[in-house]
Scaffold this motif. Structure first.
Motif, PDB file in Angstrom:
ATOM      1  N   THR A   1       0.810  -1.228   0.000  1.00 38.19           N
ATOM      2  CA  THR A   1       0.000   0.000   0.000  1.00 38.19           C
ATOM      3  C   THR A   1       0.841   1.275   0.000  1.00 38.19           C
ATOM      4  OG1 THR A   1      -0.145  -0.108   2.421  1.00 38.19           O
ATOM      5  CG2 THR A   1      -1.931  -1.122   1.143  1.00 38.19           C
ATOM      6  N   TYR A   2       2.154   1.152   0.104  1.00 39.10           N
ATOM      7  CA  TYR A   2       3.072   2.307   0.007  1.00 39.10           C
ATOM      8  C   TYR A   2       4.382   1.745  -0.533  1.00 39.10           C
ATOM      9  CZ  TYR A   2       3.941   0.312   4.600  1.00 39.10           C
ATOM     10  OH  TYR A   2       4.158  -0.565   5.620  1.00 39.10           O
ATOM     11  N   ARG A   3       4.716   2.115  -1.755  1.00 41.17           N
ATOM     12  CA  ARG A   3       5.778   1.441  -2.481  1.00 41.17           C
ATOM     13  C   ARG A   3       6.974   2.353  -2.736  1.00 41.17           C
ATOM     14  NH1 ARG A   3       2.263  -2.031  -6.989  1.00 41.17           N
ATOM     15  NH2 ARG A   3       1.248  -3.404  -5.448  1.00 41.17           N
ATOM     16  N   SER A   4       8.115   1.973  -2.226  1.00 44.62           N
ATOM     17  CA  SER A   4       9.373   2.572  -2.663  1.00 44.62           C
ATOM     18  C   SER A   4       9.687   1.971  -4.034  1.00 44.62           C
ATOM     19  CB  SER A   4      10.499   2.262  -1.675  1.00 44.62           C
ATOM     20  OG  SER A   4      10.280   2.939  -0.445  1.00 44.62           O
ATOM     21  N   SER A   5       9.903   2.817  -5.038  1.00 47.87           N
ATOM     22  CA  SER A   5       9.906   2.310  -6.415  1.00 47.87           C
ATOM     23  C   SER A   5      10.998   2.968  -7.258  1.00 47.87           C
ATOM     24  CB  SER A   5       8.541   2.546  -7.061  1.00 47.87           C
ATOM     25  OG  SER A   5       8.240   3.927  -7.111  1.00 47.87           O
TER      26      SER A   5
END
Length: 223
Positions: free
Chosen positions: A212-216
């Motif tokens: 639900t919260y992506r380091s990308s």
């Protein structure tokens, strides 16, 4: 005498040293040219002719002097023909980190291990590295989260040269914070592009990432 190492995807040198590297290919009914690269420079090449009734293989050995931060990898030769299909068209990728990086260190490559888009197949989820397939101008973007009260400095690197930098700070916050940065750079065929933590700037807390919260990390070729 330098030790002998085998490379299956890519490996980053962690000290100045001499290197013996062995590499080989096995094929069935196709011809294939491969080369071993240090950053964007070919330091060895071999040809495997699989035009036979059974598997054929070829092995090569190189002895090279490499430096701290150099990236060593194997790829098909950029100019000689390959018997199989070659991807054509655009170049684009998008990947993200599936887990928290609980204790990131200095000069650490961040391996974004889940790939959503990989047009052309040039991003390697095992090493976190994008290998440039053709000269051109590319856009890269990366987003990093940091824990409440923490901070993290990061860089985008082409071969061993930082071409962009970013700070994410959760100081004074009671939940995660995130920062995104974008660079537009001209790079060459064979260049290796990746995200790493800053070699010397301080780190605090951990690097969060999840569904639900992506380091990308993402990139695409402009022209």
């Amino acid at each position: 005498m330098p030790e002998t190492e085998r490379y299956t995807d890519s490996k980053k040198c962690n000290e100045d040293r001499g290197l013996n590297a062995t590499f080989g290919r096995r094929t069935t009914t196709e011809k294939e040219y491969t080369a071993i690269f240090v950053n964007s420079n070919a330091v060895g090449a071999l040809f495997c002719d699989g035009e036979a009734l059974s598997l054929k293989h070829t092995a090569g050995v190189v002895v090279v002097e490499i430096n701290l931060g150099d990236v060593v990898y194997i790829r098909t030769h950029p100019q000689d023909p390959v018997g199989g299909a070659i991807p054509s068209g655009g170049v684009a990728f998008y990947s993200y980190l599936t887990h928290h990086e609980s204790n990131p260190g200095h000069h650490q490559t961040i391996v974004f291990d889940s790939v959503i888009t990989n047009v052309g197949g040039n991003y390697n989820r095992h090493t976190g590295t994008f290998f440039c397939p053709a000269n051109g101008v590319y856009t890269f973007s990366w987003t990093l989260y940091c824990s409440a009260g923490g901070h993290i400095y990061s860089e985008i690197v082409v071969n061993s040269n930082a071409v962009g930098a970013m700070r994410c700070s959760g100081e004074g916050a009671n939940t995660y914070r995130h920062t995104t940065s974008v660079v537009v750079v001209e790079i060459n065929q064979g260049d290796a592009v990746y995200i790493r933590t800053h070699p010397t700037s301080s780190l605090s807390g951990y690097l969060p990432s999840g569904s639900t919260y992506r380091s990308s990390f993402s990139g695409w070729k402009l022209f």
